[in-house]
Write a protein that holds these residues in place. Structure first.
Motif, mmCIF file in Angstrom:
data_model
loop_
_atom_site.group_PDB
_atom_site.id
_atom_site.type_symbol
_atom_site.label_atom_id
_atom_site.label_comp_id
_atom_site.label_asym_id
_atom_site.label_seq_id
_atom_site.Cartn_x
_atom_site.Cartn_y
_atom_site.Cartn_z
ATOM 1 N N ILE A 34 -44.809 19.136 -9.158
ATOM 2 C CA ILE A 34 -44.706 17.955 -10.028
ATOM 3 C C ILE A 34 -45.998 17.142 -9.949
ATOM 4 C CG2 ILE A 34 -43.388 15.856 -10.525
ATOM 5 C CD1 ILE A 34 -41.930 18.509 -11.085
ATOM 6 N N GLY A 35 -46.602 17.095 -8.743
ATOM 7 C CA GLY A 35 -47.859 16.372 -8.597
ATOM 8 C C GLY A 35 -48.943 16.936 -9.516
ATOM 9 N N ARG A 36 -48.988 18.263 -9.595
ATOM 10 C CA ARG A 36 -50.000 18.887 -10.453
ATOM 11 C C ARG A 36 -49.717 18.596 -11.935
ATOM 12 N NH1 ARG A 36 -52.804 24.542 -9.013
ATOM 13 N NH2 ARG A 36 -54.098 24.770 -10.857
ATOM 14 N N PHE A 37 -48.445 18.616 -12.296
ATOM 15 C CA PHE A 37 -48.044 18.289 -13.672
ATOM 16 C C PHE A 37 -48.471 16.858 -14.014
ATOM 17 C CE2 PHE A 37 -44.414 16.562 -16.299
ATOM 18 C CZ PHE A 37 -44.806 17.135 -17.487
ATOM 19 N N LEU A 38 -48.184 15.915 -13.094
ATOM 20 C CA LEU A 38 -48.501 14.509 -13.357
ATOM 21 C C LEU A 38 -50.010 14.277 -13.367
ATOM 22 C CD1 LEU A 38 -45.746 12.774 -11.179
ATOM 23 C CD2 LEU A 38 -45.739 13.160 -13.655
ATOM 24 N N THR A 39 -50.718 14.982 -12.485
ATOM 25 C CA THR A 39 -52.180 14.871 -12.479
ATOM 26 C C THR A 39 -52.735 15.361 -13.814
ATOM 27 O OG1 THR A 39 -52.179 15.219 -10.090
ATOM 28 C CG2 THR A 39 -54.283 15.501 -11.232
#
Ligand SMILES: [Zn+2]
Length: 333
Positions: A34-39
């Protein structure tokens, strides 16, 4: 967001409006997927994750919904999708609420970005319900100030684009998104009923009121309209003293809405004459000195400041009397 943790006020129809809000919201770690998606959203790109059988999931999931295999570990598992896509389902909102993403009528829609096999829930800013259709083409429009949130997409607009992404100042220096803060707010209205209202009337004058079951004689506080053991009406009112014994307690080191600063002590107090322990705060004593069996007495707000609220009873404090042996209250622990 306000910093108010909780509040209650009377509404025009005599119900009480309760608002619970966690100051600052919940802070959560995102995990790598999810962190990569949000980044990606922060940089104006929509990324899906590829499953071993070649499907591209959006929003990305940490595990394959079919095989439960972990996803997204390798760079090549990530696929940029959109920014245009197709509406697969939608519903129209005629009167947006205060916390809706747009202040004008809009559609909530499931949008399948080009290159993805699943759909993302977002907003379509089409101007009118008549302009909406399943199968219509839409494209993402981006906010200038992006933080790493699905709200970085301001809305989807009809058509193929152009999908211009405003430059985010200082983006190169930003760390990948790993933590998000989520606001949390609960608002509800309730009508107290006769039992609760009588209890609150007592609180307004510094009096703790319980009810007694006619069948088993047990006294409940806060009052119950019916005895939980017998199922019979508990209609006899009992004025209870504001003294009792602490039957159990916890030292709280995690901040809680409406609670004092940490560390604070919550506990169950069995009031003298009651047959059920009541959840209260315990204060005016170092936390190391709090013990089960301690005699306590209520501390009330000054008479002039009392309102029709349980908050009139600030907390319980040691009364100075000798401790009560465990055998005397073990039935209530
Ligand atoms: Zn009973």
């Amino acid at each position: 967001m306000t910093t108010q943790a909780s509040s209650a006020s009377q509404t025009s129809d005599e119900r009480v409006l309760h608002v619970l809000e966690f100051p600052g919201g919940y802070t959560r770690s995102t995990g790598p997927v999810i962190g990569r998606f949000l980044t990606g959203l922060r940089s104006g790109r929509i990324y899906g994750v590829r499953t071993p059988d070649g499907k591209v999931l959006i929003p990305p999931t940490e595990y394959d919904p079919v095989t439960a295999a972990a996803l997204g570990a390798a760079d090549e598992d990530w696929v940029e999708v959109g920014p245009a896509g197709t509406v697969t389902s939608w519903t129209w909102v005629d009167e947006p609420r205060g916390d809706h993403p747009l202040d004008r009528p809009f559609a909530w829609a499931l949008i399948r970005p080009d290159g993805a096999d699943t759909a993302l829930l977002h907003v379509v800013d089409s101007g009118s319900k008549a302009a909406m259709a399943t199968g219509m083409r839409v494209h993402a429009t981006w906010r200038a100030e992006r933080t790493g949130s699905v709200k970085d997409i301001a809305a989807f607009a009809p058509g193929e684009g152009p999908a211009e992404v405003p430059v985010l100042a200082g983006e190169a220096e930003l760390e990948p998104v790993s933590v998000v803060t989520l606001p949390h707010r609960l608002e509800y209205r309730l009508r107290g009923g006769t039992v609760w209202n009588h209890f609150i009337d007592g609180m307004a004058v510094g009096q703790i009121r319980g009810t007694r079951c006619a069948a088993c004689g047990k006294v409940y506080v806060p009052p119950r309209g019916a005895c939980p053991a017998d199922g019979l009406p508990a209609t006899e009112w009992v004025d209870l003293p504001d003294t009792g014994v602490l039957t159990t307690f916890a030292v709280n080191n995690v901040p809680a809405a409406g609670a004092p600063e940490v560390p604070f002590i919550s506990g169950y107090v069995l009031l003298d004459g009651a047959d059920i322990a009541m959840l209260v705060l315990v204060s005016d004593v170092p936390w190391q000195d709090v013990r089960i069996g301690m005699r306590v007495r209520a501390v009330w707000v000054p008479e002039a400041e009392r309102t029709r609220s349980v908050k009139n009873l600030k907390w319980f404090a040691p009364s100075g009397e000798p401790d009560v042996p465990y055998e005397r209250f073990e039935e209530y622990v």
